[in-house]
Design an enzyme around this catalytic site. Structure first.
Site, short mmCIF file in Angstrom:
data_model
loop_
_atom_site.label_atom_id
_atom_site.label_comp_id
_atom_site.label_asym_id
_atom_site.label_seq_id
_atom_site.Cartn_x
_atom_site.Cartn_y
_atom_site.Cartn_z
CE1 TYR A 71 0.94 -1.43 4.26
CE2 TYR A 71 1.28 0.94 4.23
CZ TYR A 71 1.49 -0.31 4.81
OH TYR A 71 2.29 -0.40 5.93
N GLY A 72 2.17 1.12 0.03
CA GLY A 72 3.02 2.30 0.19
C GLY A 72 4.09 2.40 -0.87
CB THR A 73 7.73 3.04 -0.54
OG1 THR A 73 7.97 1.96 0.36
CG2 THR A 73 7.59 4.34 0.24
CG LEU A 74 7.12 -2.37 -1.03
CD1 LEU A 74 6.69 -3.56 -0.18
CD2 LEU A 74 8.47 -2.66 -1.69
CD GLU A 84 8.50 -2.44 3.96
OE1 GLU A 84 8.50 -1.50 4.78
OE2 GLU A 84 8.40 -2.26 2.73
N1 PCA Z 1 6.23 -0.18 2.10
C1 PCA Z 1 5.33 -1.26 2.37
C2 PCA Z 1 4.83 -0.98 3.73
C3 PCA Z 1 4.95 0.50 3.88
C4 PCA Z 1 5.85 0.92 2.80
O1 PCA Z 1 6.15 2.05 2.49
C5 PCA Z 1 4.23 -1.27 1.34
O2 PCA Z 1 4.33 -0.56 0.32
O3 PCA Z 1 3.24 -1.99 1.53
#
Ligand code: PCA
Length: 124
Positions: A12-15, A80
């Site tokens: 949900y984030g930087t991935l 992470e």
């Molecule tokens: N990376 C992981 C968890 C939070 C982040 O920035 C993600 O993208 O799910």
């Protein structure tokens, strides 16, 4: 040889595609876009978000499902900070078509006190 065994992961984030850590997933398989059930929100942690369970939320969190191999999962868990207790990798309840599939994602494992609530969608 790469392990043929793959696991579905909710990110949900930087991935996510187009985001700063997406290269960790670039040789993995995109499955589709997804949303959690209500009860999860994102907090700004300084260039990346943390997802936490919050009873008051009504909208859930948006993200993507990826099929990842075992080697990639080890790299992602390192990124992470699982060993350091930064995030946990937990089953996340998702809406259809992924309901009841026990797909895991990274839940922030520390306090979000004084962190900014950024709602349900991370963008950068
Ligand atoms: N990376 C992981 C968890 C939070 C982040 O920035 C993600 O993208 O799910």
């Amino acid at each position: 040889m790469k392990s043929p065994l793959k696991k579905l992961l909710f990110v949900y984030g930087t991935l996510k595609r187009g985001c700063s850590n997406h290269h960790f997933l670039e040789d993995q398989e995109f499955i589709g876009e997804a949303r959690t059930v209500p009860g999860f929100r994102l907090y700004e942690l300084g260039g990346h978000p943390g997802m936490v369970a919050t009873a008051a939320d009504r909208d859930g969190v948006t993200g993507e499902i990826w099929a990842v191999d075992a080697e990639a999962l080890v790299r992602l868990d390192g990124l992470e900070g699982l060993a350091a207790g930064m995030y946990r990798r937990d089953p996340i309840p998702l809406l259809a078509p992924y309901a009841d599939q026990a797909i895991e994602g990274y839940v922030y494992n520390r306090t979000v006190k004084n962190r900014r609530d950024i709602g349900g969608t991370w963008s950068e």
